[in-house]
Structures are given as C-alpha cells and as structure tokens.
Design a protein around this motif. Structure first.
Motif, PDB file in Angstrom:
ATOM      1  N   ALA A  84     -13.749   9.727   3.764  1.00  0.00           N
ATOM      2  CA  ALA A  84     -12.727   8.984   3.114  1.00  0.00           C
ATOM      3  C   ALA A  84     -11.724   8.593   3.884  1.00  0.00           C
ATOM      4  N   SER A  85     -10.817   7.565   3.580  1.00  0.00           N
ATOM      5  CA  SER A  85      -9.860   6.976   4.306  1.00  0.00           C
ATOM      6  C   SER A  85      -8.801   7.944   4.715  1.00  0.00           C
ATOM      7  N   PRO A  86      -8.253   7.813   6.092  1.00  0.00           N
ATOM      8  CA  PRO A  86      -7.257   8.644   6.352  1.00  0.00           C
ATOM      9  C   PRO A  86      -5.849   8.416   6.056  1.00  0.00           C
ATOM     10  N   VAL A  87      -5.021   9.495   6.110  1.00  0.00           N
ATOM     11  CA  VAL A  87      -3.460   9.306   5.841  1.00  0.00           C
ATOM     12  C   VAL A  87      -3.061   8.368   6.962  1.00  0.00           C
ATOM     13  N   LYS A  88      -2.048   7.424   6.437  1.00  0.00           N
ATOM     14  CA  LYS A  88      -1.529   6.553   7.610  1.00  0.00           C
ATOM     15  C   LYS A  88       0.056   6.980   7.749  1.00  0.00           C
ATOM     16  N   PRO A  89       0.538   6.559   8.849  1.00  0.00           N
ATOM     17  CA  PRO A  89       1.776   7.005   8.954  1.00  0.00           C
ATOM     18  C   PRO A  89       2.420   6.012   8.102  1.00  0.00           C
ATOM     19  N   ARG A 102      13.701   1.063   2.936  1.00  0.00           N
ATOM     20  CA  ARG A 102      12.241   0.851   2.169  1.00  0.00           C
ATOM     21  C   ARG A 102      11.185   1.537   3.042  1.00  0.00           C
ATOM     22  N   GLU A 103      10.243   2.143   2.332  1.00  0.00           N
ATOM     23  CA  GLU A 103       9.110   2.770   3.201  1.00  0.00           C
ATOM     24  C   GLU A 103       8.148   1.505   3.453  1.00  0.00           C
ATOM     25  N   PHE A 104       7.408   1.700   4.777  1.00  0.00           N
ATOM     26  CA  PHE A 104       6.538   0.855   5.089  1.00  0.00           C
ATOM     27  C   PHE A 104       5.432   1.971   5.786  1.00  0.00           C
ATOM     28  N   VAL A 105       4.163   1.041   5.858  1.00  0.00           N
ATOM     29  CA  VAL A 105       2.869   1.669   6.069  1.00  0.00           C
ATOM     30  C   VAL A 105       2.527   1.164   7.311  1.00  0.00           C
ATOM     31  N   LEU A 106       2.062   1.925   8.365  1.00  0.00           N
ATOM     32  CA  LEU A 106       1.582   1.602   9.659  1.00  0.00           C
ATOM     33  C   LEU A 106       0.176   0.955   9.685  1.00  0.00           C
ATOM     34  N   GLU A 107      -0.174  -0.313   9.887  1.00  0.00           N
ATOM     35  CA  GLU A 107      -1.563  -0.931   9.698  1.00  0.00           C
ATOM     36  C   GLU A 107      -2.024  -1.199  11.340  1.00  0.00           C
ATOM     37  N   GLU A 108      -3.123  -0.820  11.725  1.00  0.00           N
ATOM     38  CA  GLU A 108      -3.605  -1.021  12.825  1.00  0.00           C
ATOM     39  C   GLU A 108      -4.132  -2.336  13.082  1.00  0.00           C
ATOM     40  N   ALA A 109      -4.130  -3.118  14.100  1.00  0.00           N
ATOM     41  CA  ALA A 109      -4.699  -4.461  14.156  1.00  0.00           C
ATOM     42  C   ALA A 109      -6.277  -4.392  14.405  1.00  0.00           C
ATOM     43  N   ILE A 110      -6.908  -5.435  13.990  1.00  0.00           N
ATOM     44  CA  ILE A 110      -8.463  -5.748  13.962  1.00  0.00           C
ATOM     45  C   ILE A 110      -8.695  -6.469  15.210  1.00  0.00           C
ATOM     46  N   SER A 111      -9.627  -6.037  16.050  1.00  0.00           N
ATOM     47  CA  SER A 111     -10.170  -7.099  17.217  1.00  0.00           C
ATOM     48  C   SER A 111     -11.651  -6.612  17.045  1.00  0.00           C
ATOM     49  N   THR A 112     -12.652  -7.567  17.242  1.00  0.00           N
ATOM     50  CA  THR A 112     -14.139  -7.431  17.202  1.00  0.00           C
ATOM     51  C   THR A 112     -14.727  -8.026  18.381  1.00  0.00           C
ATOM     52  N   ASP A 113     -15.958  -7.714  18.585  1.00  0.00           N
ATOM     53  CA  ASP A 113     -16.495  -8.025  19.740  1.00  0.00           C
ATOM     54  C   ASP A 113     -16.894  -9.770  19.529  1.00  0.00           C
ATOM     55  N   PHE A 114     -17.356 -10.207  18.362  1.00  0.00           N
ATOM     56  CA  PHE A 114     -17.611 -11.384  18.193  1.00  0.00           C
ATOM     57  C   PHE A 114     -16.787 -11.837  16.889  1.00  0.00           C
ATOM     58  N   GLY A 132       0.781  -1.214  -0.005  1.00  0.00           N
ATOM     59  CA  GLY A 132      -0.054  -0.058  -0.040  1.00  0.00           C
ATOM     60  C   GLY A 132       0.889   1.185  -0.209  1.00  0.00           C
ATOM     61  N   VAL A 133       2.129   1.116   0.162  1.00  0.00           N
ATOM     62  CA  VAL A 133       2.913   2.373   0.100  1.00  0.00           C
ATOM     63  C   VAL A 133       2.898   3.154  -1.187  1.00  0.00           C
ATOM     64  N   GLY A 134       2.822   4.278  -1.223  1.00  0.00           N
ATOM     65  CA  GLY A 134       2.675   5.189  -2.521  1.00  0.00           C
ATOM     66  C   GLY A 134       1.115   5.020  -3.172  1.00  0.00           C
ATOM     67  N   THR A 135       0.250   4.476  -2.530  1.00  0.00           N
ATOM     68  CA  THR A 135      -1.043   4.364  -2.983  1.00  0.00           C
ATOM     69  C   THR A 135      -2.101   5.055  -2.115  1.00  0.00           C
ATOM     70  N   GLN A 136      -3.414   4.853  -2.292  1.00  0.00           N
ATOM     71  CA  GLN A 136      -4.300   5.558  -1.325  1.00  0.00           C
ATOM     72  C   GLN A 136      -4.348   4.689  -0.121  1.00  0.00           C
ATOM     73  N   VAL A 137      -3.911   3.579  -0.243  1.00  0.00           N
ATOM     74  CA  VAL A 137      -3.991   2.807   1.181  1.00  0.00           C
ATOM     75  C   VAL A 137      -3.205   3.600   2.076  1.00  0.00           C
ATOM     76  N   ALA A 138      -1.995   4.286   1.643  1.00  0.00           N
ATOM     77  CA  ALA A 138      -1.407   4.891   2.586  1.00  0.00           C
ATOM     78  C   ALA A 138      -1.532   6.273   2.642  1.00  0.00           C
ATOM     79  N   GLU A 139      -1.827   6.857   1.540  1.00  0.00           N
ATOM     80  CA  GLU A 139      -1.996   8.277   1.385  1.00  0.00           C
ATOM     81  C   GLU A 139      -3.454   9.035   1.723  1.00  0.00           C
ATOM     82  N   GLY A 140      -4.395   7.921   1.912  1.00  0.00           N
ATOM     83  CA  GLY A 140      -5.824   8.413   2.176  1.00  0.00           C
ATOM     84  C   GLY A 140      -6.607   8.676   1.067  1.00  0.00           C
ATOM     85  N   GLY A 141      -7.783   8.932   0.942  1.00  0.00           N
ATOM     86  CA  GLY A 141      -8.593   9.449   0.051  1.00  0.00           C
ATOM     87  C   GLY A 141      -9.620   8.466  -0.515  1.00  0.00           C
TER      88      GLY A 141
END
Length: 267
Positions: free
Chosen positions: A147-152, A163-175, A124-133
């Motif tokens: 719109a999706s936010p800018v990620k670190p 190399r550049e890396f984008v920070l992705e947060e983990a997912i946890s759910t109720d069920f 996702g580096v260099g794409t809207q995945v990282a750059e938002g929108g």
C-alpha cells in the motif's frame, strides 16, 4: 561527449538500457508517444522495467506492447484506463501501480529534472494520496500486498490563509524516451502542438534522454525562441521520419458529420 547527438538507429539508441531500469516516457494517451523507441526496447528483450508515464498506452500500442509481454514491473501513472491487460495484471498482483494525480506527476518529473528533491502541494491533502493506503500491489487472492505510505503534511500561510500541503518527492529515472516533431544535431527539440504534453518533463527527468524526431535540422536552423526543450537535457537523437504510424485512441464524429460523409459525392 560530441555535440552531434544523432545515432544511427533506435536499436543503437536503446542498446544500453538494461533489465530493471527506470524509464520516464513522454506522451498522453497515444499522442506524442515514442513508439519507434518502445518497439526497439521490446525487440531488445529487457524486462523488469519501472516506467513513469501519464498512462500505459492501449493493449496493442504504446507502452501497452511492453506490458503485454510482461516487460513492465511497475507503472507510475495518473490514468490507467483504455487498457484491459493493465487492469488484469494490476488486479492479479502481477503489476505494481503508483497512482499519482496528473498535475503532481508532471511537477514530480519537472522537479527531478531541475534538481529539486521534493515540493509541497495542496493536491491530495485529506485523501489517501497523503494519508496512505492506496493499493500499489495486490496478492493473487485480491488482498493488498503493498500500500502507499503516509506522506508528510505541513501547514503553511498561503495568501494569508493557513492551508495544509502534502510533501511530494521528485522523480528522476535512469533513462527517458520522448517523441518530437523536430530536432537539431545538438539535441534541441520542438514538439508538435498537444504532443508537447508530458514530453519535455519526462525528458528532463531521465539521466539519459533519448529522443526520436520526425525531422533533423542543422544547429542554428531552429529559432532559439522556438526551442521547447534545450539540448542540454538530450543525450541521443534518432531520426524516424514523418511517415511513422500515429494512432488515435478514440475518433468521435457528430451524427450530422457522419451522415454527410455517407452522402454520395455531389449530392
């Protein structure tokens, strides 16, 4: 909590899932989906759900049955094809969509179940995945409401190369809801071939994991080395039997094979 995690019915298993809950749901396409649990959730009447799953089934099967009744408020997915109602709701502003690269989605679920808050990835580096929108929700007039936010993004020395890396947060759910081939009363699960797909990861991400299994066995009958998901991640087990309906999204047969099927027996 008793070690015996088997409950009497799918309805009992999902009875405490409230409207507005977040769910991680196993499956890939129509392979390995917990359809009995999904139908029980539909019957329960809950809505406003935030669902994390690779995709949203098809119009009349899988998560698509919840979507058709507008029970889902947000989907976090990596694939959104095969479902015309999904497309309609998203483009009309009725459904929020967080589109996530497939490998990243898998790792976000695994991280959530492993107590890892976030991780860096090159995807996702260099794409809207990282750059938002990326549009997450539209207004009815087609303009972007959310719109999706800018990620670190951070640079690391990876194998002697910066190399550049984008920070992705983990997912946890109720069920979480998953389907397994076999389980024991302690919740240890075995998945069938490719039906393993996202299911162990989705199961890990849910604070309460509900598993439907085709076969139940006694503790010790599953070789520990054959366990795909340890029972520590599983809270409830529902036995649905081996004869539940399993659909195929697309059946493709070569022209030669199709012709051979049409030939009379003994020809």
């Amino acid at each position: 909590m008793t070690l015996d995690k088997v409950v009497g019915s799918a309805q009992e298993a999902v009875a405490d899932i409230p409207s507005g809950a977040s769910l991680a749901v196993g499956g890939f396409g129509l392979c390995g989906i917990p359809m009995v649990l999904i139908e029980a959730l539909l019957e329960a009447g809950v809505d406003g759900l935030s669902v994390v799953s690779n995709n949203c089934g098809v119009d009349d099967w899988g998560l698509g049955v919840l979507l058709a009744q507008q029970r889902i408020a947000k989907m976090t997915s990596s694939y959104v094809g095969e479902n015309k109602e999904f497309e309609r709701q998203y483009l009309s502003g009725e459904l929020e969509l967080e589109l996530t690269p497939q490998g990243t989605l898998a790792e976000k679920l695994r991280a959530g179940g492993s107590g890892i808050a976030a991780f860096f990835t090159q995807t996702g580096v260099g794409t809207q995945v990282a750059e938002g929108g990326l549009p997450r929700r539209y207004h009815p007039d087609g303009s972007i409401a959310v719109a999706s936010p800018v990620k670190p993004v951070q640079t690391f020395d990876a194998g002697g190369v910066s190399r550049e890396f984008v920070l992705e947060e983990a997912i946890s759910t109720d069920f979480s809801l998953v389907h397994a081939l076999r389980g024991d009363r302690y919740g240890n699960l075995v998945f069938d071939k490719s039906a393993r797909n996202f299911s162990p990861l989705a199961a890990m991400a849910g604070r309460v994991c509900i598993a439907q299994v085709e076969e139940i066995v006694e503790p010790g009958e599953i070789d520990p080395d054959a366990v795909h998901l340890p029972g520590i991640y599983v809270d409830r087990v529902v036995v649905v039997g081996p004869d539940i309906e399993k659909r195929i999204e697309r059946r493709t047969v070569s022209p030669e094979r199709a012709a051979s099927r049409e030939m009379p027996e003994g020809a």
